[in-house]
Write a protein that holds these residues in place. Structure first.
Motif, mmCIF file in Angstrom:
data_model
loop_
_atom_site.group_PDB
_atom_site.id
_atom_site.type_symbol
_atom_site.label_atom_id
_atom_site.label_comp_id
_atom_site.label_asym_id
_atom_site.label_seq_id
_atom_site.Cartn_x
_atom_site.Cartn_y
_atom_site.Cartn_z
ATOM 1 N N GLY A 1 -1.365 -3.343 -2.487
ATOM 2 C CA GLY A 1 -1.028 -2.816 -3.943
ATOM 3 C C GLY A 1 -2.561 -2.166 -4.679
ATOM 4 N N HIS B 1 -6.089 -3.415 -10.495
ATOM 5 C CA HIS B 1 -6.027 -3.531 -12.045
ATOM 6 C C HIS B 1 -6.861 -4.461 -12.854
ATOM 7 N N THR C 1 -5.357 -7.019 -7.272
ATOM 8 C CA THR C 1 -4.200 -6.208 -6.952
ATOM 9 C C THR C 1 -2.729 -6.558 -7.409
ATOM 10 N N ASP C 2 -2.254 -5.413 -7.588
ATOM 11 C CA ASP C 2 -0.889 -5.517 -8.380
ATOM 12 C C ASP C 2 0.154 -6.275 -7.675
ATOM 13 N N ARG D 1 -10.903 -7.794 -11.634
ATOM 14 C CA ARG D 1 -10.275 -6.977 -11.088
ATOM 15 C C ARG D 1 -9.250 -7.792 -10.129
ATOM 16 N N HIS E 1 3.465 -5.215 -6.112
ATOM 17 C CA HIS E 1 3.367 -5.083 -4.565
ATOM 18 C C HIS E 1 3.388 -6.023 -3.600
#
Length: 210
Positions: free
Chosen positions: A110, A113, A130-131, A128, A134
């Motif tokens: 994903g 963010h 990953t989403d 940061r 996903h």
């Protein structure tokens, strides 16, 4: 399979009642988790325990000092009946390269963010990841995290309960092995209902949380 997954950054023990779960962890292990900080606008906060090296446990639950968030709280904590180890994170040496490699191997973690939280001493940590939307629906495939220039949580002198083992069950372990391999990590997996558990060494002896 390694007892501790390669690249492990942290485990997420989510709970609908943070204070009660922190107290239970302390009672069972003899080690008191320390406040990590609040997640602005998400309605959650956490307590932390080191697991040895650059790995830690995040106990995450609703933050009573924040207003009700506009979106559901992360990790579905509002729907939990009790504490549960929901998922985990890995910290690859280079986030973008790891994502590119995983996609080439057939698994998309994903988009990335930015996130942040304010620690009790007022420091703002930024990272940061990953989403999660996903991610593999089981929670057994980790999300990816990059702390950038922020101080890693384990560098702040956390109390430590050394991690002995992480294990999981899934209805189809082979279906989970593929994404894990694509990310360069792995889990000890057996057949059963979806679950994730870990065992730590404590002053009270080994203790397992599910």
């Amino acid at each position: 399979m390694n007892a501790v997954p390669p690249l492990l950054d942290h485990l997420v023990l989510a709970t609908p009642d943070l204070a009660a779960t922190v107290a239970d962890f302390a009672q069972r292990t003899g080690v008191m988790p320390v406040p990590g900080g609040a997640h602005p606008d998400l309605g959650t906060r956490n307590h932390l325990v080191g697991l040895g090296g650059r790995s830690y446990l995040e106990i995450l639950g609703p933050d009573p000092e924040q207003p009700e968030p506009a979106e559901p709280r992360p990790f579905g904590v509002d729907q939990l009946a009790g504490p549960r180890t929901l998922t985990w994170a890995i910290s690859p040496p280079h986030l973008e390269s790891a994502i590119k490699t995983a996609r080439a191997r057939g698994y998309d973690p994903g988009p990335v963010h930015p996130m942040s939280r304010r620690t009790p001493d007022g420091t703002v940590l930024r990272w940061r990841l990953t989403d999660g939307g996903h991610a593999h629906p089981s929670g057994l495939v980790p999300f990816l995290i990059d702390w950038g220039s922020s101080r890693h949580p384990t560098s702040s002198g956390l109390p430590v309960t050394p991690l002995l083992e992480v294990s999981a069950t899934a209805p189809d372990p082979e279906e989970v092995h593929g994404p894990l391999a694509a990310l360069g990590t792995g889990l000890a997996l057996t057949t059963g209902p979806v679950s994730l558990s870990f065992t730590v060494n404590t002053p009270n002896g080994p203790v397992t949380f599910g």
